[in-house]
Design a protein around this motif. Structure first.
Motif: not given
Length: 457
Positions: A196, A216, A219, A236, A238, A244, A247, A281, A285
Protein backbone atom coordinates in the motif's frame (compact mmCIF):
# COMPACT_ATOMS: atom_id res chain seq x y z
CA UNK A 1 -17.74 -20.88 2.90
CA UNK A 2 -14.83 -23.27 3.57
CA UNK A 3 -12.02 -20.73 3.17
CA UNK A 4 -10.67 -19.46 6.54
CA UNK A 5 -11.13 -15.78 7.38
CA UNK A 6 -7.33 -15.35 7.71
CA UNK A 7 -6.81 -15.91 3.96
CA UNK A 8 -5.26 -12.88 2.26
CA UNK A 9 -5.10 -14.48 -1.18
CA UNK A 10 -7.91 -16.45 -2.78
CA UNK A 11 -7.99 -17.81 -6.31
CA UNK A 12 -10.32 -20.09 -8.19
CA UNK A 13 -10.58 -21.89 -11.50
CA UNK A 14 -13.52 -23.43 -13.30
CA UNK A 15 -11.85 -26.39 -15.02
CA UNK A 16 -13.99 -26.59 -18.20
CA UNK A 17 -13.88 -22.79 -18.59
CA UNK A 18 -10.14 -22.69 -17.96
CA UNK A 19 -9.55 -25.36 -20.60
CA UNK A 20 -11.56 -23.34 -23.13
CA UNK A 21 -9.69 -20.14 -22.26
CA UNK A 22 -6.27 -21.81 -22.44
CA UNK A 23 -7.01 -23.38 -25.83
CA UNK A 24 -8.39 -20.13 -27.21
CA UNK A 25 -5.53 -17.91 -26.02
CA UNK A 26 -2.65 -20.29 -26.79
CA UNK A 27 -4.09 -22.01 -29.84
CA UNK A 28 -3.02 -25.35 -28.30
CA UNK A 29 -5.40 -28.28 -27.84
CA UNK A 30 -5.19 -29.85 -24.37
CA UNK A 31 -4.98 -33.67 -24.51
CA UNK A 32 -8.08 -35.33 -23.06
CA UNK A 33 -6.06 -37.37 -20.54
CA UNK A 34 -6.05 -36.72 -16.76
CA UNK A 35 -2.55 -35.19 -16.91
CA UNK A 36 -3.32 -33.33 -20.16
CA UNK A 37 -3.65 -29.84 -18.60
CA UNK A 38 -0.39 -30.22 -16.67
CA UNK A 39 1.50 -31.41 -19.75
CA UNK A 40 0.15 -28.53 -21.84
CA UNK A 41 1.19 -25.96 -19.24
CA UNK A 42 4.58 -27.66 -18.90
CA UNK A 43 5.05 -27.50 -22.68
CA UNK A 44 4.20 -23.80 -22.68
CA UNK A 45 6.70 -22.91 -19.93
CA UNK A 46 9.27 -25.51 -20.96
CA UNK A 47 9.30 -27.31 -17.61
CA UNK A 48 7.90 -30.72 -16.78
CA UNK A 49 5.58 -30.85 -13.75
CA UNK A 50 6.85 -32.70 -10.64
CA UNK A 51 6.10 -36.46 -10.69
CA UNK A 52 4.11 -36.32 -7.43
CA UNK A 53 1.83 -33.62 -8.88
CA UNK A 54 1.33 -35.69 -12.04
CA UNK A 55 0.39 -38.66 -9.84
CA UNK A 56 -2.09 -36.50 -7.91
CA UNK A 57 -3.71 -35.24 -11.10
CA UNK A 58 -3.89 -38.70 -12.65
CA UNK A 59 -5.67 -40.06 -9.60
CA UNK A 60 -8.15 -37.18 -9.32
CA UNK A 61 -8.62 -36.75 -13.12
CA UNK A 62 -9.53 -33.03 -13.25
CA UNK A 63 -11.03 -33.19 -16.74
CA UNK A 64 -13.53 -35.80 -15.63
CA UNK A 65 -14.09 -35.41 -11.89
CA UNK A 66 -13.19 -31.82 -10.94
CA UNK A 67 -15.47 -28.86 -11.66
CA UNK A 68 -13.69 -26.16 -9.64
CA UNK A 69 -10.40 -25.64 -7.81
CA UNK A 70 -10.03 -23.04 -5.05
CA UNK A 71 -6.73 -21.85 -3.59
CA UNK A 72 -6.15 -19.78 -0.46
CA UNK A 73 -3.04 -18.58 1.32
CA UNK A 74 -1.89 -16.59 4.34
CA UNK A 75 1.67 -15.40 5.11
CA UNK A 76 3.06 -16.81 8.35
CA UNK A 77 3.34 -13.36 9.99
CA UNK A 78 -0.42 -12.97 9.83
CA UNK A 79 -1.04 -16.28 11.54
CA UNK A 80 1.69 -15.90 14.12
CA UNK A 81 3.26 -19.20 13.04
CA UNK A 82 6.53 -20.29 11.49
CA UNK A 83 5.23 -21.26 8.06
CA UNK A 84 3.00 -19.80 5.41
CA UNK A 85 -0.32 -21.60 5.15
CA UNK A 86 -1.89 -22.73 1.87
CA UNK A 87 -4.81 -24.87 0.77
CA UNK A 88 -6.33 -26.27 -2.42
CA UNK A 89 -9.99 -27.25 -2.40
CA UNK A 90 -11.19 -29.50 -5.22
CA UNK A 91 -14.93 -29.55 -5.94
CA UNK A 92 -16.42 -32.24 -8.14
CA UNK A 93 -17.22 -35.95 -7.88
CA UNK A 94 -15.02 -38.35 -5.91
CA UNK A 95 -17.01 -41.57 -5.64
CA UNK A 96 -14.31 -44.28 -5.35
CA UNK A 97 -12.16 -42.68 -2.65
CA UNK A 98 -10.13 -45.82 -1.72
CA UNK A 99 -9.16 -46.20 -5.39
CA UNK A 100 -8.02 -42.56 -5.54
CA UNK A 101 -5.95 -42.96 -2.34
CA UNK A 102 -4.39 -46.15 -3.72
CA UNK A 103 -3.48 -44.42 -6.97
CA UNK A 104 -1.93 -41.50 -5.09
CA UNK A 105 0.21 -43.83 -2.96
CA UNK A 106 1.24 -45.92 -5.96
CA UNK A 107 2.09 -42.80 -7.97
CA UNK A 108 4.30 -41.47 -5.19
CA UNK A 109 2.16 -38.43 -4.31
CA UNK A 110 1.19 -39.72 -0.85
CA UNK A 111 3.24 -41.43 1.83
CA UNK A 112 2.07 -44.95 2.57
CA UNK A 113 0.61 -46.18 5.84
CA UNK A 114 -2.51 -45.36 7.79
CA UNK A 115 -3.89 -41.79 7.67
CA UNK A 116 -3.58 -39.42 10.61
CA UNK A 117 -6.87 -38.38 12.18
CA UNK A 118 -7.02 -34.58 12.33
CA UNK A 119 -10.22 -32.87 13.45
CA UNK A 120 -12.21 -35.93 12.41
CA UNK A 121 -10.62 -36.10 8.93
CA UNK A 122 -8.53 -38.99 7.62
CA UNK A 123 -5.46 -36.97 6.57
CA UNK A 124 -2.77 -38.50 4.36
CA UNK A 125 0.67 -36.87 4.15
CA UNK A 126 1.96 -35.70 0.77
CA UNK A 127 5.55 -36.65 -0.05
CA UNK A 128 8.43 -34.29 -0.89
CA UNK A 129 6.86 -31.02 0.30
CA UNK A 130 10.11 -29.31 1.31
CA UNK A 131 9.81 -29.76 5.06
CA UNK A 132 6.34 -28.20 5.36
CA UNK A 133 3.81 -31.06 5.77
CA UNK A 134 0.88 -31.00 3.37
CA UNK A 135 -2.13 -33.21 3.95
CA UNK A 136 -4.71 -34.70 1.61
CA UNK A 137 -8.21 -35.45 2.89
CA UNK A 138 -11.73 -35.93 1.58
CA UNK A 139 -14.29 -33.60 3.13
CA UNK A 140 -17.15 -35.41 1.38
CA UNK A 141 -17.92 -37.24 -1.85
CA UNK A 142 -17.82 -33.87 -3.62
CA UNK A 143 -14.87 -32.13 -1.98
CA UNK A 144 -11.17 -33.00 -1.54
CA UNK A 145 -8.63 -30.87 0.30
CA UNK A 146 -4.87 -30.40 0.15
CA UNK A 147 -3.70 -28.14 2.99
CA UNK A 148 -1.08 -27.46 5.60
CA UNK A 149 -1.88 -28.20 9.23
CA UNK A 150 -3.39 -24.91 10.43
CA UNK A 151 -5.64 -24.55 7.39
CA UNK A 152 -6.65 -28.21 7.55
CA UNK A 153 -7.97 -27.73 11.07
CA UNK A 154 -9.74 -24.47 10.22
CA UNK A 155 -11.41 -25.97 7.13
CA UNK A 156 -12.52 -29.00 9.15
CA UNK A 157 -14.10 -26.65 11.70
CA UNK A 158 -15.82 -24.63 8.97
CA UNK A 159 -17.25 -27.82 7.46
CA UNK A 160 -18.92 -28.41 10.86
CA UNK A 161 -20.31 -24.86 10.89
CA UNK A 162 -17.71 -23.58 13.37
CA UNK A 163 -15.32 -20.63 13.06
CA UNK A 164 -15.22 -17.68 10.64
CA UNK A 165 -14.89 -17.97 6.89
CA UNK A 166 -13.59 -15.44 4.40
CA UNK A 167 -17.18 -14.24 3.99
CA UNK A 168 -16.49 -12.11 7.10
CA UNK A 169 -13.83 -10.13 5.17
CA UNK A 170 -15.85 -7.16 3.92
CA UNK A 171 -13.17 -5.87 1.56
CA UNK A 172 -12.68 -9.18 -0.26
CA UNK A 173 -16.42 -9.78 -0.30
CA UNK A 174 -17.03 -6.40 -1.97
CA UNK A 175 -14.49 -7.27 -4.66
CA UNK A 176 -16.31 -10.48 -5.57
CA UNK A 177 -19.73 -8.88 -5.92
CA UNK A 178 -21.06 -9.33 -9.42
CA UNK A 179 -18.61 -11.97 -10.58
CA UNK A 180 -19.58 -15.50 -11.55
CA UNK A 181 -18.11 -18.52 -9.74
CA UNK A 182 -18.15 -20.19 -13.16
CA UNK A 183 -15.49 -17.77 -14.44
CA UNK A 184 -12.53 -19.52 -16.03
CA UNK A 185 -10.00 -18.01 -13.62
CA UNK A 186 -10.13 -15.44 -10.84
CA UNK A 187 -8.06 -14.25 -7.90
CA UNK A 188 -8.63 -11.81 -5.04
CA UNK A 189 -6.08 -10.61 -2.52
CA UNK A 190 -5.50 -8.12 0.27
CA UNK A 191 -2.46 -5.87 0.01
CA UNK A 192 -0.01 -5.82 2.95
CA UNK A 193 0.94 -2.41 4.32
CA UNK A 194 4.30 -2.36 2.48
CA UNK A 195 2.56 -2.65 -0.91
CA UNK A 196 0.00 0.00 0.00
CA UNK A 197 2.79 2.40 0.88
CA UNK A 198 4.73 1.57 -2.27
CA UNK A 199 1.67 2.22 -4.45
CA UNK A 200 0.87 5.50 -2.80
CA UNK A 201 4.40 6.78 -2.69
CA UNK A 202 3.21 9.70 -0.55
CA UNK A 203 3.00 12.06 -3.54
CA UNK A 204 0.15 14.35 -4.62
CA UNK A 205 -2.72 13.04 -6.69
CA UNK A 206 -4.24 14.49 -9.88
CA UNK A 207 -4.78 18.25 -9.77
CA UNK A 208 -2.48 18.60 -6.76
CA UNK A 209 -4.72 16.63 -4.42
CA UNK A 210 -3.02 15.85 -1.12
CA UNK A 211 -2.20 12.36 0.06
CA UNK A 212 -1.05 9.26 -1.86
CA UNK A 213 -2.14 9.22 -5.51
CA UNK A 214 -3.09 5.53 -5.39
CA UNK A 215 -4.96 4.01 -2.47
CA UNK A 216 -5.91 0.35 -2.82
CA UNK A 217 -6.45 -2.19 -0.05
CA UNK A 218 -6.89 -5.18 -2.32
CA UNK A 219 -7.68 -6.28 -5.83
CA UNK A 220 -9.40 -8.96 -7.87
CA UNK A 221 -8.78 -10.27 -11.38
CA UNK A 222 -11.48 -12.20 -13.26
CA UNK A 223 -10.94 -13.93 -16.64
CA UNK A 224 -13.65 -15.68 -18.61
CA UNK A 225 -14.37 -16.90 -22.12
CA UNK A 226 -17.58 -15.72 -23.76
CA UNK A 227 -17.79 -17.69 -26.94
CA UNK A 228 -14.48 -16.95 -28.64
CA UNK A 229 -13.96 -13.67 -26.78
CA UNK A 230 -11.88 -13.23 -23.63
CA UNK A 231 -13.50 -11.06 -20.96
CA UNK A 232 -11.21 -9.47 -18.37
CA UNK A 233 -12.32 -7.61 -15.25
CA UNK A 234 -9.90 -6.09 -12.72
CA UNK A 235 -11.31 -4.51 -9.55
CA UNK A 236 -9.37 -2.63 -6.88
CA UNK A 237 -10.84 -1.75 -3.46
CA UNK A 238 -10.16 1.76 -2.08
CA UNK A 239 -10.90 3.01 1.46
CA UNK A 240 -13.49 5.53 0.18
CA UNK A 241 -15.31 6.67 -2.97
CA UNK A 242 -13.07 9.77 -3.14
CA UNK A 243 -9.96 7.58 -2.96
CA UNK A 244 -11.37 5.36 -5.73
CA UNK A 245 -11.96 8.36 -8.02
CA UNK A 246 -8.48 9.74 -7.31
CA UNK A 247 -6.90 6.31 -7.89
CA UNK A 248 -8.77 5.81 -11.18
CA UNK A 249 -7.50 9.14 -12.51
CA UNK A 250 -3.92 8.39 -11.45
CA UNK A 251 -3.95 4.91 -12.98
CA UNK A 252 -5.45 6.35 -16.17
CA UNK A 253 -2.54 8.78 -16.52
CA UNK A 254 0.01 6.04 -15.83
CA UNK A 255 -1.55 3.69 -18.39
CA UNK A 256 -1.53 6.50 -20.94
CA UNK A 257 2.18 6.94 -20.34
CA UNK A 258 2.75 3.23 -21.02
CA UNK A 259 1.09 3.34 -24.44
CA UNK A 260 4.32 4.32 -26.20
CA UNK A 261 6.17 1.39 -24.63
CA UNK A 262 3.33 -0.94 -25.59
CA UNK A 263 3.51 0.29 -29.19
CA UNK A 264 7.19 -0.65 -29.30
CA UNK A 265 6.29 -4.20 -28.23
CA UNK A 266 2.98 -4.71 -30.03
CA UNK A 267 2.97 -2.14 -32.83
CA UNK A 268 0.00 0.06 -33.78
CA UNK A 269 -2.45 -2.49 -32.33
CA UNK A 270 -1.30 -1.34 -28.89
CA UNK A 271 -3.30 1.90 -29.20
CA UNK A 272 -6.61 0.06 -29.35
CA UNK A 273 -5.58 -2.40 -26.64
CA UNK A 274 -4.35 0.28 -24.22
CA UNK A 275 -7.54 2.25 -24.85
CA UNK A 276 -9.50 -0.66 -23.36
CA UNK A 277 -7.62 -0.27 -20.06
CA UNK A 278 -9.29 3.00 -18.98
CA UNK A 279 -10.02 2.76 -15.22
CA UNK A 280 -13.42 3.82 -13.84
CA UNK A 281 -14.49 4.41 -10.25
CA UNK A 282 -17.61 2.57 -9.01
CA UNK A 283 -18.30 3.54 -5.41
CA UNK A 284 -15.25 2.48 -3.39
CA UNK A 285 -13.96 0.31 -6.22
CA UNK A 286 -11.72 1.02 -9.21
CA UNK A 287 -12.67 -1.09 -12.23
CA UNK A 288 -10.89 -1.94 -15.48
CA UNK A 289 -13.06 -4.17 -17.66
CA UNK A 290 -12.60 -5.06 -21.31
CA UNK A 291 -13.14 -7.81 -23.87
CA UNK A 292 -10.63 -9.11 -26.40
CA UNK A 293 -12.28 -10.20 -29.64
CA UNK A 294 -11.23 -13.27 -31.56
CA UNK A 295 -9.12 -11.34 -34.08
CA UNK A 296 -7.38 -9.39 -31.28
CA UNK A 297 -6.52 -12.63 -29.50
CA UNK A 298 -5.11 -14.01 -32.76
CA UNK A 299 -2.85 -10.96 -33.20
CA UNK A 300 -1.58 -11.24 -29.62
CA UNK A 301 -0.95 -14.96 -30.10
CA UNK A 302 1.14 -14.29 -33.20
CA UNK A 303 3.13 -11.54 -31.49
CA UNK A 304 3.73 -13.72 -28.43
CA UNK A 305 4.90 -16.68 -30.49
CA UNK A 306 7.24 -14.55 -32.63
CA UNK A 307 8.78 -12.27 -30.01
CA UNK A 308 7.55 -12.42 -26.42
CA UNK A 309 7.75 -16.17 -25.75
CA UNK A 310 11.27 -16.58 -27.23
CA UNK A 311 12.42 -13.72 -25.00
CA UNK A 312 10.85 -15.34 -21.94
CA UNK A 313 12.41 -18.69 -22.85
CA UNK A 314 15.85 -17.11 -23.09
CA UNK A 315 15.41 -15.47 -19.69
CA UNK A 316 14.15 -18.73 -18.18
CA UNK A 317 17.09 -20.72 -19.62
CA UNK A 318 19.58 -18.19 -18.26
CA UNK A 319 17.97 -18.42 -14.81
CA UNK A 320 18.21 -22.23 -14.95
CA UNK A 321 21.91 -22.03 -15.79
CA UNK A 322 22.61 -19.64 -12.93
CA UNK A 323 20.79 -21.88 -10.45
CA UNK A 324 22.58 -24.95 -11.82
CA UNK A 325 25.98 -23.29 -11.28
CA UNK A 326 24.95 -22.37 -7.73
CA UNK A 327 24.02 -26.02 -7.11
CA UNK A 328 27.38 -27.27 -8.39
CA UNK A 329 29.24 -24.69 -6.31
CA UNK A 330 27.42 -25.80 -3.15
CA UNK A 331 28.22 -29.44 -3.87
CA UNK A 332 31.87 -28.49 -4.45
CA UNK A 333 32.21 -26.68 -1.11
CA UNK A 334 31.12 -29.81 0.75
CA UNK A 335 33.03 -32.17 -1.54
CA UNK A 336 36.34 -30.32 -1.09
CA UNK A 337 35.91 -30.51 2.68
CA UNK A 338 35.35 -34.26 2.24
CA UNK A 339 38.46 -34.47 0.04
CA UNK A 340 40.63 -32.79 2.66
CA UNK A 341 39.53 -35.32 5.27
CA UNK A 342 39.48 -38.41 3.07
CA UNK A 343 42.42 -37.58 0.78
CA UNK A 344 40.26 -37.34 -2.32
CA UNK A 345 36.86 -36.33 -3.68
CA UNK A 346 33.99 -38.78 -3.00
CA UNK A 347 34.35 -41.97 -5.08
CA UNK A 348 32.67 -45.35 -4.70
CA UNK A 349 35.73 -47.57 -5.01
CA UNK A 350 33.70 -50.76 -4.54
CA UNK A 351 32.57 -50.68 -8.19
CA UNK A 352 34.63 -51.11 -11.35
CA UNK A 353 32.73 -48.22 -12.91
CA UNK A 354 31.61 -45.99 -10.02
CA UNK A 355 28.20 -44.40 -10.45
CA UNK A 356 27.57 -40.77 -9.59
CA UNK A 357 24.74 -41.56 -7.20
CA UNK A 358 26.89 -44.02 -5.24
CA UNK A 359 29.87 -41.67 -5.00
CA UNK A 360 27.69 -38.73 -3.97
CA UNK A 361 25.93 -40.96 -1.45
CA UNK A 362 29.30 -41.17 0.36
CA UNK A 363 29.29 -37.37 0.53
CA UNK A 364 25.72 -37.23 1.82
CA UNK A 365 26.47 -39.78 4.54
CA UNK A 366 29.65 -38.04 5.68
CA UNK A 367 30.06 -35.25 8.22
CA UNK A 368 31.08 -32.99 5.34
CA UNK A 369 27.79 -33.50 3.52
CA UNK A 370 25.23 -34.04 6.27
CA UNK A 371 24.01 -30.42 6.02
CA UNK A 372 23.96 -30.35 2.21
CA UNK A 373 20.38 -29.65 0.99
CA UNK A 374 19.06 -32.47 -1.17
CA UNK A 375 17.61 -30.03 -3.69
CA UNK A 376 21.08 -28.97 -4.89
CA UNK A 377 21.49 -32.35 -6.63
CA UNK A 378 18.56 -31.59 -8.95
CA UNK A 379 19.06 -29.33 -11.95
CA UNK A 380 16.28 -26.72 -12.35
CA UNK A 381 16.09 -27.44 -16.10
CA UNK A 382 13.98 -30.42 -17.30
CA UNK A 383 16.02 -33.54 -16.53
CA UNK A 384 16.98 -35.90 -19.35
CA UNK A 385 18.92 -38.44 -17.28
CA UNK A 386 18.48 -38.69 -13.52
CA UNK A 387 19.47 -41.20 -10.89
CA UNK A 388 18.36 -41.70 -7.32
CA UNK A 389 20.28 -42.39 -4.12
CA UNK A 390 18.32 -43.04 -0.92
CA UNK A 391 15.39 -41.10 -2.36
CA UNK A 392 17.57 -38.16 -3.47
CA UNK A 393 17.31 -37.25 -7.16
CA UNK A 394 20.77 -36.75 -8.66
CA UNK A 395 20.91 -35.03 -12.04
CA UNK A 396 24.65 -34.41 -12.19
CA UNK A 397 27.45 -36.55 -13.58
CA UNK A 398 30.43 -37.12 -11.27
CA UNK A 399 34.05 -38.22 -11.61
CA UNK A 400 34.46 -42.01 -11.90
CA UNK A 401 38.20 -41.88 -11.15
CA UNK A 402 39.97 -40.72 -8.01
CA UNK A 403 40.58 -36.96 -8.04
CA UNK A 404 42.12 -34.63 -5.46
CA UNK A 405 42.11 -30.85 -4.97
CA UNK A 406 45.15 -28.98 -6.25
CA UNK A 407 47.27 -29.52 -9.31
CA UNK A 408 45.89 -29.24 -12.82
CA UNK A 409 42.17 -28.49 -12.89
CA UNK A 410 40.13 -31.29 -14.48
CA UNK A 411 36.36 -31.94 -14.73
CA UNK A 412 34.82 -33.11 -11.44
CA UNK A 413 31.10 -32.86 -12.23
CA UNK A 414 28.86 -31.87 -15.13
CA UNK A 415 25.28 -31.08 -16.08
CA UNK A 416 23.91 -32.03 -19.51
CA UNK A 417 20.33 -30.82 -19.05
CA UNK A 418 20.76 -27.43 -20.76
CA UNK A 419 20.12 -26.93 -24.47
CA UNK A 420 23.32 -26.76 -26.51
CA UNK A 421 25.82 -26.71 -23.64
CA UNK A 422 27.39 -28.85 -20.95
CA UNK A 423 28.06 -27.06 -17.65
CA UNK A 424 31.33 -28.43 -16.24
CA UNK A 425 32.60 -28.04 -12.67
CA UNK A 426 36.38 -28.39 -12.28
CA UNK A 427 38.48 -29.59 -9.36
CA UNK A 428 39.60 -26.00 -8.67
CA UNK A 429 35.92 -24.87 -8.25
CA UNK A 430 35.82 -23.09 -11.63
CA UNK A 431 32.86 -23.62 -13.96
CA UNK A 432 32.93 -23.64 -17.75
CA UNK A 433 30.29 -23.84 -20.48
CA UNK A 434 31.17 -26.38 -23.16
CA UNK A 435 29.48 -25.47 -26.45
CA UNK A 436 28.27 -28.70 -28.07
CA UNK A 437 28.73 -27.39 -31.61
CA UNK A 438 32.44 -26.78 -30.97
CA UNK A 439 34.55 -29.62 -32.47
CA UNK A 440 37.09 -29.25 -29.65
CA UNK A 441 34.33 -29.89 -27.13
CA UNK A 442 33.12 -32.95 -29.05
CA UNK A 443 36.63 -34.42 -28.80
CA UNK A 444 36.51 -34.08 -24.99
CA UNK A 445 33.22 -36.00 -24.66
CA UNK A 446 32.86 -39.75 -24.25
CA UNK A 447 31.13 -40.92 -27.47
CA UNK A 448 29.08 -43.51 -25.57
CA UNK A 449 27.79 -41.37 -22.70
CA UNK A 450 28.02 -37.84 -24.13
CA UNK A 451 29.69 -36.81 -20.85
CA UNK A 452 33.10 -35.24 -20.33
CA UNK A 453 35.67 -38.05 -20.30
CA UNK A 454 36.33 -39.27 -16.78
CA UNK A 455 32.77 -38.61 -15.60
CA UNK A 456 29.85 -40.99 -15.28
CA UNK A 457 26.30 -41.26 -13.98
Amino acid sequence: ALIPAEALLVAGANVPGLVRAFESVTGEKIPSTPEGPLLSIGKLVGEAPPPEIVALVKAIDPLKNVQRVLFAGTPSTDLGGGDDQIMFLFEGTFEDQPKIIGALVEGGALAGGEPEEIEGLAAYTLKDTGGKPLYFAFLSGKRALVAQGTYLRKVAALSRGEGKSIASNEMLTSLTNGFSSDAALWGAFSFPDEIKQAMGGGGPGPGGASGPAIKLEGAMVNLDMKGKELAVRVVGASPSAADAENTAKTLGMQIGGLTLLAMQALGPDAIGLMGKLTPKSEGKNVVIAFTLKEEEIAKLQKKAQEELLPSLVRGRDEAWRIQCINNLKQIYLHAVDYAEKENGFPLDESAEKPRAQDSLKLLLESKSGKDLPQKVFKCPAPSRDSASSEGVTIDYAWANVQLKPGGEAVPLAACTHHEGVVIVLYTDSSVQFWDLIDPEVTAKLDPETGLPKGLGR
